[in-house]
Design a protein around this motif. Structure first.
Motif, PDB file in Angstrom:
ATOM      1  N   UNK A  93       0.821  -1.203   0.000  1.00  0.00           N
ATOM      2  CA  UNK A  93       0.000   0.000   0.000  1.00  0.00           C
ATOM      3  C   UNK A  93       0.859   1.259   0.000  1.00  0.00           C
ATOM      4  N   UNK A  94       1.928   1.271   0.791  1.00  0.00           N
ATOM      5  CA  UNK A  94       2.793   2.446   0.879  1.00  0.00           C
ATOM      6  C   UNK A  94       3.503   2.698  -0.448  1.00  0.00           C
ATOM      7  N   UNK A  95       4.084   1.648  -1.026  1.00  0.00           N
ATOM      8  CA  UNK A  95       4.852   1.826  -2.257  1.00  0.00           C
ATOM      9  C   UNK A  95       3.954   2.212  -3.426  1.00  0.00           C
ATOM     10  N   UNK A  96       2.787   1.593  -3.530  1.00  0.00           N
ATOM     11  CA  UNK A  96       1.872   1.943  -4.617  1.00  0.00           C
ATOM     12  C   UNK A  96       1.387   3.388  -4.474  1.00  0.00           C
ATOM     13  N   UNK A  97       1.036   3.795  -3.271  1.00  0.00           N
ATOM     14  CA  UNK A  97       0.534   5.152  -3.069  1.00  0.00           C
ATOM     15  C   UNK A  97       1.601   6.186  -3.378  1.00  0.00           C
ATOM     16  N   UNK A  98       2.825   5.969  -2.898  1.00  0.00           N
ATOM     17  CA  UNK A  98       3.903   6.921  -3.178  1.00  0.00           C
ATOM     18  C   UNK A  98       4.213   6.985  -4.664  1.00  0.00           C
ATOM     19  N   UNK A  99       4.156   5.827  -5.320  1.00  0.00           N
ATOM     20  CA  UNK A  99       4.429   5.809  -6.752  1.00  0.00           C
ATOM     21  C   UNK A  99       3.381   6.607  -7.532  1.00  0.00           C
ATOM     22  N   UNK A 100       2.128   6.373  -7.247  1.00  0.00           N
ATOM     23  CA  UNK A 100       1.057   6.990  -8.020  1.00  0.00           C
ATOM     24  C   UNK A 100       0.811   8.443  -7.633  1.00  0.00           C
ATOM     25  N   UNK A 101       0.938   8.758  -6.363  1.00  0.00           N
ATOM     26  CA  UNK A 101       0.543  10.089  -5.913  1.00  0.00           C
ATOM     27  C   UNK A 101       1.684  11.094  -5.995  1.00  0.00           C
ATOM     28  N   UNK A 102       2.917  10.656  -5.718  1.00  0.00           N
ATOM     29  CA  UNK A 102       3.998  11.629  -5.657  1.00  0.00           C
ATOM     30  C   UNK A 102       4.974  11.496  -6.817  1.00  0.00           C
ATOM     31  N   UNK A 103       5.320  10.257  -7.192  1.00  0.00           N
ATOM     32  CA  UNK A 103       6.261  10.099  -8.296  1.00  0.00           C
ATOM     33  C   UNK A 103       5.648  10.600  -9.602  1.00  0.00           C
ATOM     34  N   UNK A 104       4.353  10.361  -9.805  1.00  0.00           N
ATOM     35  CA  UNK A 104       3.699  10.864 -11.020  1.00  0.00           C
ATOM     36  C   UNK A 104       3.743  12.385 -11.073  1.00  0.00           C
ATOM     37  N   UNK A 105       3.603  13.032  -9.925  1.00  0.00           N
ATOM     38  CA  UNK A 105       3.679  14.494  -9.892  1.00  0.00           C
ATOM     39  C   UNK A 105       5.092  14.965 -10.185  1.00  0.00           C
ATOM     40  N   UNK A 106       6.085  14.289  -9.633  1.00  0.00           N
ATOM     41  CA  UNK A 106       7.476  14.681  -9.885  1.00  0.00           C
ATOM     42  C   UNK A 106       7.863  14.508 -11.344  1.00  0.00           C
ATOM     43  N   UNK A 107       7.297  13.494 -11.992  1.00  0.00           N
ATOM     44  CA  UNK A 107       7.659  13.199 -13.381  1.00  0.00           C
ATOM     45  C   UNK A 107       6.809  13.955 -14.396  1.00  0.00           C
ATOM     46  N   UNK A 108       5.858  14.753 -13.944  1.00  0.00           N
ATOM     47  CA  UNK A 108       5.035  15.530 -14.858  1.00  0.00           C
ATOM     48  C   UNK A 108       3.786  14.841 -15.350  1.00  0.00           C
ATOM     49  N   UNK A 109       3.547  13.598 -14.904  1.00  0.00           N
ATOM     50  CA  UNK A 109       2.359  12.886 -15.375  1.00  0.00           C
ATOM     51  C   UNK A 109       1.076  13.509 -14.824  1.00  0.00           C
ATOM     52  N   UNK A 110       1.140  14.012 -13.599  1.00  0.00           N
ATOM     53  CA  UNK A 110      -0.036  14.679 -13.030  1.00  0.00           C
ATOM     54  C   UNK A 110      -0.383  15.931 -13.823  1.00  0.00           C
ATOM     55  N   UNK A 111       0.624  16.701 -14.198  1.00  0.00           N
ATOM     56  CA  UNK A 111       0.392  17.895 -15.012  1.00  0.00           C
ATOM     57  C   UNK A 111      -0.199  17.533 -16.365  1.00  0.00           C
ATOM     58  N   UNK A 112       0.292  16.444 -16.944  1.00  0.00           N
ATOM     59  CA  UNK A 112      -0.244  15.982 -18.215  1.00  0.00           C
ATOM     60  C   UNK A 112      -1.708  15.567 -18.070  1.00  0.00           C
ATOM     61  N   UNK A 113      -2.032  14.908 -16.986  1.00  0.00           N
ATOM     62  CA  UNK A 113      -3.406  14.480 -16.741  1.00  0.00           C
ATOM     63  C   UNK A 113      -4.331  15.688 -16.593  1.00  0.00           C
TER      64      UNK A 113
END
Length: 542
Positions: free
Chosen positions: A105-125
């Motif tokens: 749960x911790x690794x999936x949440x950090x990957x989807x919620x924070x790593x996506x933001x750091x990599x620009x995927x959240x901005x793209x979404x």
């Protein structure tokens, strides 16, 4: 207040997120499900074969030995009375299940919620028209769904086993499934809060993993101090509140589910007031101090020091913890039925001391393998972030970047193994010295270096050929853990159990078998060579 437009595109985001993580989620769920399915039949065969086959524990010497052992109490908590098969499943098997569910749960949440933001995927979404709350809610819902699927598998499997094992009950099965769900949801909510506090995934992930460690310590304190109220403060203590196969109490399930919702709501409130790509904790990513750097190796050492020290502290703590339980667990293993159960796990014609040291060092070396492969994987992370482009642009040869990263991973592995072996041997010396216990604690640990080198070689090969397929590395680690710890329970063929990067070691009292270690070292060298060749000839990607 959330408006309808704030959830625009939620369905598409959920499907996309689930598709992205389908392999990673299955890699977590399947081993945990198979492991839980194996515990009850194994307990029946090993501990209750002479108890009318029912799994009742009245007067069972094995159960009493497990309950009286300080070491097992420290690791698993209190074994409920009277100690039926179902209670053993929720006591020992569920401990592994809940800790691994928390990590998932911790690794999936950090990957989807924070790593996506750091990599620009959240901005793209967001630029594609998704609502404001979609980047926050989609990771939480997908992670909760993954935990729910695992819980459903666990509950249905245990309920099916109840038809053949009288001590298992349907209410107990679904109570344990509920505990699995709320623990995973609780840690997902906690990780969501951490992701809002931290300023990057590099800060969020270690902090969230530290929360898992703190939760385990609080659970131990609750057991040892008798302060039952402490169990409400740690998701790993919620199991004892529900008491599957004992009370099957639904009230704590409902209350803990509400706590999970409150954690997500808290994370949402933080998300609503946080700047994009920002956080609430102080920014320690930059410093005004000027470093005097002497080459790339010096830079890499400085950047890796903090992470390495954190891993060293974790390895030292777990080594001391395991070593301090040596005497009590060895005393318990002298019972014939417990020894038979351990024989199933280890499947080697060796003495009790060697069996115990083998199991204990497998767990510790798995931790070190994760640290070493993570260190090697920094090269892929730097490439994704564009740092490799900058380093190559100033004249740094690719082969030097690659080999320096490989050397740093080997150094980290060697240092952690020596530290682990030294602390484990020191702690063991305070408990027992017979049967070469101290020497075996050190040698069993350090001689697994070739296996860690094999894991590093596989990591480097993946980075060289296809860095976006880094999940293969975690699949290798997960398989190694499954094959060594649960392979005997699920009756894996012997050759399949040997396909592991951990568990191959030397012994101080028998003729050394160098062949497995030589093969692992060869795998590490070949993987490094293939990765180097591929890395020099492929395009750099971002």
């Amino acid at each position: 207040m959330i408006h309808h437009d704030d959830l625009r595109g939620m369905g598409h985001a959920l499907r996309l997120t689930a598709r992205r993580l389908r392999v990673q989620v299955l890699a977590w769920i399947l081993p945990l499900w198979l492991g839980m399915a194996s515990f009850a039949p194994t307990y029946q065969d090993a501990y209750f074969s002479d108890a009318d086959g029912a799994g009742g524990a009245g007067g069972n010497a094995v159960v009493e030995a497990l309950r009286a052992s300080p070491g097992t109490r420290l690791l698993y908590g209190e074994l409920p009375e009277p100690g039926t098969i179902g209670q053993l499943v929720e006591w020992e098997g569920a401990t592994y299940l809940l800790v691994c569910t928390a990590l998932m749960a911790v690794l999936l949440t950090c990957r989807l919620m924070r790593a996506d933001e750091d990599e620009g995927l959240t901005e793209l979404l967001r630029s594609a028209g998704a609502g404001r709350w979609v980047p926050f809610l989609a990771p939480v819902l997908v992670t909760w769904a993954a935990v729910g699927v695992l819980a459903a598998f666990v509950g249905s499997t245990l309920m099916a086993e109840a038809h053949g094992i009288e001590a298992l009950t349907a209410p107990g099965a679904w109570a344990l499934a509920g505990v699995t769900a709320i623990v995973g949801w609780g840690f997902a909510g906690l990780a969501a809060v951490v992701c809002q506090l931290a300023r990057s995934v590099a800060g969020a992930r270690p902090l969230a993993l530290a929360c898992v460690g703190v939760a385990f310590v609080v659970r131990v304190l609750a057991d040892e101090s008798g302060a039952a109220w402490l169990r409400w403060t740690t998701p790993l203590g919620w199991r004892d509140l529900v008491a599957p196969y004992t009370d099957d109490d639904p009230v704590p399930l409902a209350a803990c589910t509400a706590i999970c919702g409150m954690l997500v709501a808290t994370a949402g409130a933080l998300y609503a007031h946080r700047e994009y790509a920002g956080g609430y904790l102080p920014d320690r990513a930059t410093s005004r101090r000027r470093w005097r750097i002497h080459g790339y190796a010096d830079l890499l050492t400085r950047l890796s020091t903090r992470t390495t020290l954190i891993w060293a502290a974790a390895v030292a703590c777990f080594s001391a913890l395991f070593g301090s339980t040596t005497e009590s667990i060895l005393e318990m293993m002298r019972d014939d039925r417990i020894a038979a159960y351990v024989d199933v796990l280890v499947q080697a014609d060796v003495g009790v001391m060697a069996q115990f040291m083998s199991l204990m060092t497998v767990l510790l070396v798995l931790l070190i393998a994760v640290a070493a492969t993570g260190q090697a994987g920094r090269l892929a992370t730097d490439e994704t972030a564009g740092l490799v482009d900058a380093e190559v642009a100033v004249g740094m040869p690719r082969w030097r970047l690659f080999l320096t990263q490989a050397a740093s991973a080997v150094v980290v592995a060697a240092v952690l193994l020596v530290l682990c072996g030294t602390v484990l041997a020191t702690a063991t010396a305070t408990q027992v010295t017979a049967d070469h216990a101290v020497e075996r604690a050190f040698v069993f640990t350090v001689s697994q270096l070739p296996g860690v080198l094999a894991a590093i070689g596989i990591t480097l090969a993946v980075i060289g050929v296809a860095p976006r397929r880094f999940g293969i590395v975690w699949a290798v680690i997960a398989w190694s853990a499954f094959a060594r710890l649960l392979g005997g329970l699920v009756e894996l063929p012997r050759w399949a159990q040997e396909l592991s990067v951990v568990g191959h070691h030397l012994d101080v009292v028998s003729d050394p078998d160098w062949m497995p270690l030589a093969v692992q070292a060869a795998v590490g060298l070949v993987g490094t060579f293939l990765g180097l060749v591929a890395y020099q000839h492929r395009d750099l990607s971002r």
